[in-house]
Design a protein around this motif. Structure first.
Motif, PDB file in Angstrom:
ATOM      1  N   PHE A  36       0.787  -0.982  -0.312  1.00  0.00           N
ATOM      2  CA  PHE A  36      -0.162  -0.298  -0.158  1.00  0.00           C
ATOM      3  C   PHE A  36       0.981   1.006   0.261  1.00  0.00           C
ATOM      4  O   PHE A  36       0.671   2.630  -0.373  1.00  0.00           O
ATOM      5  CB  PHE A  36      -0.332   0.172   1.055  1.00  0.00           C
ATOM      6  CG  PHE A  36      -2.063   1.191   1.280  1.00  0.00           C
ATOM      7  CD1 PHE A  36      -2.940   1.241  -0.264  1.00  0.00           C
ATOM      8  CD2 PHE A  36      -1.945   1.737   2.583  1.00  0.00           C
ATOM      9  CE1 PHE A  36      -4.076   1.844   0.188  1.00  0.00           C
ATOM     10  CE2 PHE A  36      -3.517   2.380   2.315  1.00  0.00           C
ATOM     11  CZ  PHE A  36      -3.796   3.153   1.394  1.00  0.00           C
ATOM     12  N   SER A  37       1.842   1.055   0.691  1.00  0.00           N
ATOM     13  CA  SER A  37       2.829   2.420   1.069  1.00  0.00           C
ATOM     14  C   SER A  37       3.567   2.319  -0.356  1.00  0.00           C
ATOM     15  O   SER A  37       3.489   3.804  -0.603  1.00  0.00           O
ATOM     16  CB  SER A  37       4.229   1.637   1.718  1.00  0.00           C
ATOM     17  OG  SER A  37       4.779   2.721   2.412  1.00  0.00           O
ATOM     18  N   TRP A  45      -2.597  12.426  -2.565  1.00  0.00           N
ATOM     19  CA  TRP A  45      -4.001  11.457  -2.701  1.00  0.00           C
ATOM     20  C   TRP A  45      -3.978  12.231  -0.574  1.00  0.00           C
ATOM     21  O   TRP A  45      -3.379  12.448   0.294  1.00  0.00           O
ATOM     22  CB  TRP A  45      -3.646  10.245  -1.409  1.00  0.00           C
ATOM     23  CG  TRP A  45      -5.354   9.632  -0.977  1.00  0.00           C
ATOM     24  CD1 TRP A  45      -6.344  10.303  -1.730  1.00  0.00           C
ATOM     25  CD2 TRP A  45      -4.742   8.370  -0.168  1.00  0.00           C
ATOM     26  NE1 TRP A  45      -7.153   9.328  -0.230  1.00  0.00           N
ATOM     27  CE2 TRP A  45      -6.471   8.430   0.152  1.00  0.00           C
ATOM     28  CE3 TRP A  45      -4.227   7.577   0.642  1.00  0.00           C
ATOM     29  CZ2 TRP A  45      -6.834   7.106   1.184  1.00  0.00           C
ATOM     30  CZ3 TRP A  45      -4.679   7.099   1.507  1.00  0.00           C
ATOM     31  CH2 TRP A  45      -6.258   6.556   2.236  1.00  0.00           C
ATOM     32  N   PRO A  47      -6.378  12.064   1.936  1.00  0.00           N
ATOM     33  CA  PRO A  47      -7.349  10.978   2.338  1.00  0.00           C
ATOM     34  C   PRO A  47      -8.732  11.582   2.183  1.00  0.00           C
ATOM     35  O   PRO A  47      -9.870  10.515   2.173  1.00  0.00           O
ATOM     36  CB  PRO A  47      -7.343  11.395   3.700  1.00  0.00           C
ATOM     37  CG  PRO A  47      -6.271  11.933   4.499  1.00  0.00           C
ATOM     38  CD  PRO A  47      -5.036  12.449   2.833  1.00  0.00           C
ATOM     39  N   TYR A 254       6.670  12.707   8.238  1.00  0.00           N
ATOM     40  CA  TYR A 254       5.081  12.424   9.522  1.00  0.00           C
ATOM     41  C   TYR A 254       3.933  13.684   8.872  1.00  0.00           C
ATOM     42  O   TYR A 254       3.172  13.529   9.216  1.00  0.00           O
ATOM     43  CB  TYR A 254       5.782  12.122  10.610  1.00  0.00           C
ATOM     44  CG  TYR A 254       4.471  11.325  12.100  1.00  0.00           C
ATOM     45  CD1 TYR A 254       4.114  10.737  11.599  1.00  0.00           C
ATOM     46  CD2 TYR A 254       3.952  12.802  12.489  1.00  0.00           C
ATOM     47  CE1 TYR A 254       3.042  10.353  12.810  1.00  0.00           C
ATOM     48  CE2 TYR A 254       2.712  12.967  13.686  1.00  0.00           C
ATOM     49  CZ  TYR A 254       2.706  10.858  14.149  1.00  0.00           C
ATOM     50  OH  TYR A 254       1.555  11.461  14.658  1.00  0.00           O
ATOM     51  N   ALA A 257       2.394  14.433   5.990  1.00  0.00           N
ATOM     52  CA  ALA A 257       1.467  13.038   6.105  1.00  0.00           C
ATOM     53  C   ALA A 257       0.071  13.691   7.307  1.00  0.00           C
ATOM     54  O   ALA A 257      -1.152  13.637   6.770  1.00  0.00           O
ATOM     55  CB  ALA A 257       1.578  11.611   6.869  1.00  0.00           C
ATOM     56  N   PHE A 258       0.237  13.762   8.278  1.00  0.00           N
ATOM     57  CA  PHE A 258      -0.968  14.078   9.345  1.00  0.00           C
ATOM     58  C   PHE A 258      -1.600  15.332   9.596  1.00  0.00           C
ATOM     59  O   PHE A 258      -2.430  15.954  10.501  1.00  0.00           O
ATOM     60  CB  PHE A 258      -0.350  13.597  10.661  1.00  0.00           C
ATOM     61  CG  PHE A 258      -0.611  11.528  10.405  1.00  0.00           C
ATOM     62  CD1 PHE A 258      -1.946  10.953  10.099  1.00  0.00           C
ATOM     63  CD2 PHE A 258       0.301  10.851   9.836  1.00  0.00           C
ATOM     64  CE1 PHE A 258      -1.778  10.198  10.330  1.00  0.00           C
ATOM     65  CE2 PHE A 258       0.583   9.559  10.292  1.00  0.00           C
ATOM     66  CZ  PHE A 258      -0.610   8.535   9.559  1.00  0.00           C
ATOM     67  N   GLU A 259      -0.545  16.674   9.506  1.00  0.00           N
ATOM     68  CA  GLU A 259      -0.891  17.712   9.150  1.00  0.00           C
ATOM     69  C   GLU A 259      -1.110  18.095   8.005  1.00  0.00           C
ATOM     70  O   GLU A 259      -1.720  19.159   8.120  1.00  0.00           O
ATOM     71  CB  GLU A 259       0.050  18.485   9.824  1.00  0.00           C
ATOM     72  CG  GLU A 259       0.018  18.566  11.670  1.00  0.00           C
ATOM     73  CD  GLU A 259       0.850  18.659  12.431  1.00  0.00           C
ATOM     74  OE1 GLU A 259       2.267  19.987  11.884  1.00  0.00           O
ATOM     75  OE2 GLU A 259       1.367  18.137  12.977  1.00  0.00           O
ATOM     76  N   MET A 263      -0.658  12.303   1.707  1.00  0.00           N
ATOM     77  CA  MET A 263      -0.189  11.253   1.652  1.00  0.00           C
ATOM     78  C   MET A 263       0.786   9.835   0.512  1.00  0.00           C
ATOM     79  O   MET A 263       1.759  10.242   1.744  1.00  0.00           O
ATOM     80  CB  MET A 263      -1.763  10.134   2.373  1.00  0.00           C
ATOM     81  CG  MET A 263      -2.909  11.260   3.234  1.00  0.00           C
ATOM     82  SD  MET A 263      -1.513  10.470   4.676  1.00  0.00           S
ATOM     83  CE  MET A 263      -2.566  11.574   5.829  1.00  0.00           C
ATOM     84  N   ALA A 266       4.217  11.974   1.249  1.00  0.00           N
ATOM     85  CA  ALA A 266       4.466  11.486   2.429  1.00  0.00           C
ATOM     86  C   ALA A 266       5.206  10.094   2.411  1.00  0.00           C
ATOM     87  O   ALA A 266       6.288   9.663   2.571  1.00  0.00           O
ATOM     88  CB  ALA A 266       3.569  11.568   4.107  1.00  0.00           C
ATOM     89  N   SER A 267       4.089   9.355   1.523  1.00  0.00           N
ATOM     90  CA  SER A 267       4.552   8.108   1.907  1.00  0.00           C
ATOM     91  C   SER A 267       6.412   7.849   1.027  1.00  0.00           C
ATOM     92  O   SER A 267       7.108   7.086   1.162  1.00  0.00           O
ATOM     93  CB  SER A 267       4.092   6.971   0.438  1.00  0.00           C
ATOM     94  OG  SER A 267       2.597   7.082   1.869  1.00  0.00           O
TER      95      SER A 267
END
Lengths: 295, 314
Positions: A36-37, A45, A47, A254, A257-259, A263, A266-267
């Motif tokens: 997936f990564s 992407w 999300p 990180y 991705a989360f801020e 995605m 980041a991957s």
């Protein structure tokens, strides 16, 4: 181990039952995430929507246009190499004195204390100790009339601080690995070396160090891998600041991705870091093994 | 300490000492002093931040707002430890830490003993590839898995309001499962248990089989009791690691305060500790987050022999 060899003594389905949780876990939490990564790294992407295929664009952007990414790679190297170059010899030195001391249980407990502590507490404890004005270190320096450095607000000192705290955090664990290796060396080898008239320095270089080389390789490479991917301490201690001075790549991806909710990019960043770590670990392993063969 | 020890241990002596003859007593003495001085200095550095925390937690407003601020509390505020439970969601964090850590530790011990036993004691088609997987997977750093596993849990089919395609709901995010599932197996634990089971003679297994015991009975009643020390070691490692786990738990509970554990709660609330007299509250909360691990460690410490560290080296 021979793989096509069924145990004639029985077992039947039992081994498969025993490993079934392992297989399920390996699929759901290892194989699928890796795939997936890799897939995500070829997409853009956020999300909230669906991933859209962009080919190698994310890699291209990170490697050729993203200055912050390269700065984070530089910071990662400084952090990891600082940690290994200072931390490994320090742990080895400590292991030498620890392995011939009395009261080992007490020393061990004290040196292992940081390893028992959660990383948020470690980050905050050191924030208090290193506080520019109210921290105990700069207070103590103040008493002698010196003005202590701005440990966490100066960009260079902030990197020095996180490296030193990382060394502090890991020193006890590596010390115990080294002392286990030192204690495993047969004392008769030392006796033989002494009989042959080898001095202390010579014994150290030609007997002790070669005997503990497997431990040395193990500690160096695991410390390096840890240092390259570790970002919890930095996240809690400096948040990557001041002005990105301690932002390592794992933290950069990180946050991305989360801020920033990127995605795909980041991957891709995480995969690049993983490849860098893999290649460098392999090179290190080769180099250390090579030296072993020559000695 | 014997004389032989003193002469043969190289670390003690400087490069200048090349003779193999016993050194004069005063030099041996000096070496010993240096040795303990180094250890004590290091130990002081190890303890310093913790001592700083305990002292800081006891400071009151009178100390922090004094000019210049006092380091040692003039009137130790022991009530701060009651305050952290009153003014912070400490009970929730603490309960979550206990729940999550215990579930994960129990799962890891169960899956590691089972898989380790199978890999050590059965020759079956899966043994070799699985063992290679267990060794190889340890090389993959955790940061690589954060993003994909987050979305695997988010899009888990039929969970948390999701349809069969994993759409529509929040999936497993916001449940204890999200905190525990990614850790129910530990590669290191499987490896550790396999190494221990290898040391147990096959004869025991054969004898039990001849007596007609089933494979599962043999595992439960004969093999498990024999690896108790390894189970205790793994329990300790798992407990310490997952009590302290931070990045993953924060990632999945950022929006779910009811599921936050001690380190995560303290981290995400750090914005609330900005004023000087709230710092002591934060220091007390940190002390509470650290203490349980230290207690468990001291209880299980005798199991914690240095040789455990060597198992990964060879």
């Amino acid at each position: 181990m021979r793989s096509r060899d069924f145990d004639p003594g029985g077992g039947g389905a039992a081994p498969w039952v025993f490993v079934s949780p392992l297989i399920a876990f390996a699929l759901i939490f290892f194989v699928v995430p890796l795939g997936f990564s890799v897939y995500l790294s070829f997409t853009r992407w956020n999300p909230l929507g669906t991933p859209s295929w962009v080919g190698l664009k994310q890699f291209e952007y990170l490697l050729t246009r993203d200055d912050a990414f390269w700065r984070s790679v530089g910071n990662t190297f400084v952090f990891a190499f600082g940690f290994v170059a200072l931390g490994v010899p320090l742990s080895l030195g400590l292991a030498f004195v620890f392995s011939r001391s009395r009261g080992k249980a007490v020393w061990r407990s004290i040196y292992y204390l940081p390893q028992l502590t959660n990383i948020v507490a470690i980050a905050y404890l050191w924030q208090f100790v290193l506080d520019d004005r109210y921290g105990i270190i700069n207070r103590a320096l103040g008493l002698t009339g010196l003005r202590g450095p701005d440990w966490l607000t100066d960009p260079v000192m902030a990197m020095v601080s996180v490296v030193l705290v990382m060394i502090w955090y890991d020193a006890g664990k590596n010390m115990l690995v080294f002392s286990a290796a030192l204690e495993a060396v047969d004392s008769e080898i030392y006796d033989a070396a002494t009989l042959d008239g080898a001095g202390a320095w010579r014994t150290l270089r030609s007997v002790t160090l070669p005997m503990i080389r497997p431990a040395f390789i193990f500690v160096t490479i695991t410390s390096f891998i840890t240092g390259m991917g570790f970002f919890a301490l930095i996240l809690a201690m400096t948040g990557g600041g001041p002005r990105g001075a301690t932002e390592v790549t794992a933290l950069y991806t990180y946050t991305m991705a989360f801020e920033d909710l990127r995605m795909g990019r980041a991957s891709a960043g995480a995969l690049i870091l993983f490849v860098i770590i893999g290649v460098l670990s392999l090179l290190q392993f080769r180099a250390l093994r090579e030296r072993e063969r020559r000695t | 300490m014997t004389t032989v020890d003193d002469v043969t241990h190289p670390a003690r002596t400087g490069p200048a000492t090349r003779v193999a003859a016993p050194r004069p007593r005063w030099r041996r003495h000096a070496g010993s002093v240096v040795k303990y001085a180094v250890l004590a200095l290091g130990a002081a550095l190890m303890i310093l931040p913790f001592a700083d925390m305990f002292v800081g937690a006891l400071r009151g407003p009178a100390d922090v707002y004094a000019n210049p601020p006092r380091y040692l509390p003039s009137d130790p505020q022991w009530g701060v430890y009651a305050r952290v439970f009153r003014e912070l969601p400490m009970t929730t964090w603490f309960a979550n830490s206990v729940i999550v850590t215990c579930i994960i530790t129990a799962c890891q011990v169960a899956t590691s003993t089972m898989a380790g036993y199978a890999l050590a004691k059965y020759r079956f088609a899966g043994a070799s590839p699985l063992f290679r997987l267990v060794v190889g997977a340890q090389m993959f750093p955790f940061f690589l898995f954060i993003i994909p596993i987050f979305f695997i849990l988010r899009f888990a089919p039929l969970m948390g309001g999701n349809d069969i395609a994993g759409q529509g709901g929040a999936g497993l995010l916001g449940t204890y499962a999200a905190l525990c599932l990614p850790f129910v197996v530990t590669w290191y634990g499987v490896f550790l248990m396999r190494q221990f089971f290898l040391g147990i003679p096959d004869d025991l297994l054969e004898a039990a089989r001849l007596d007609g015991a089933s494979e599962y009975r043999i595992f439960r009643s004969i093999m498990l009791p024999l690896v108790k020390p390894a189970i205790a070691t793994l329990t300790l490692f798992s407990f310490v690691y997952h009590w302290n786990e931070f990045i993953w738990t924060m990632t999945v509970t950022r929006a779910a305060p009811d599921l936050q554990t001690l380190p995560v709660g303290i981290y995400l609330l750090s914005g609330a500790f900005q004023t000087l007299d709230q710092k002591s509250l934060q220091q007390a909360a940190l002390a509470v987050s650290i203490l349980p691990v230290i207690v468990v460690f001291l209880m299980l410490q005798r199991l914690f022999v240095a040789s455990n560290f060597a198992s990964g080296v060879k």
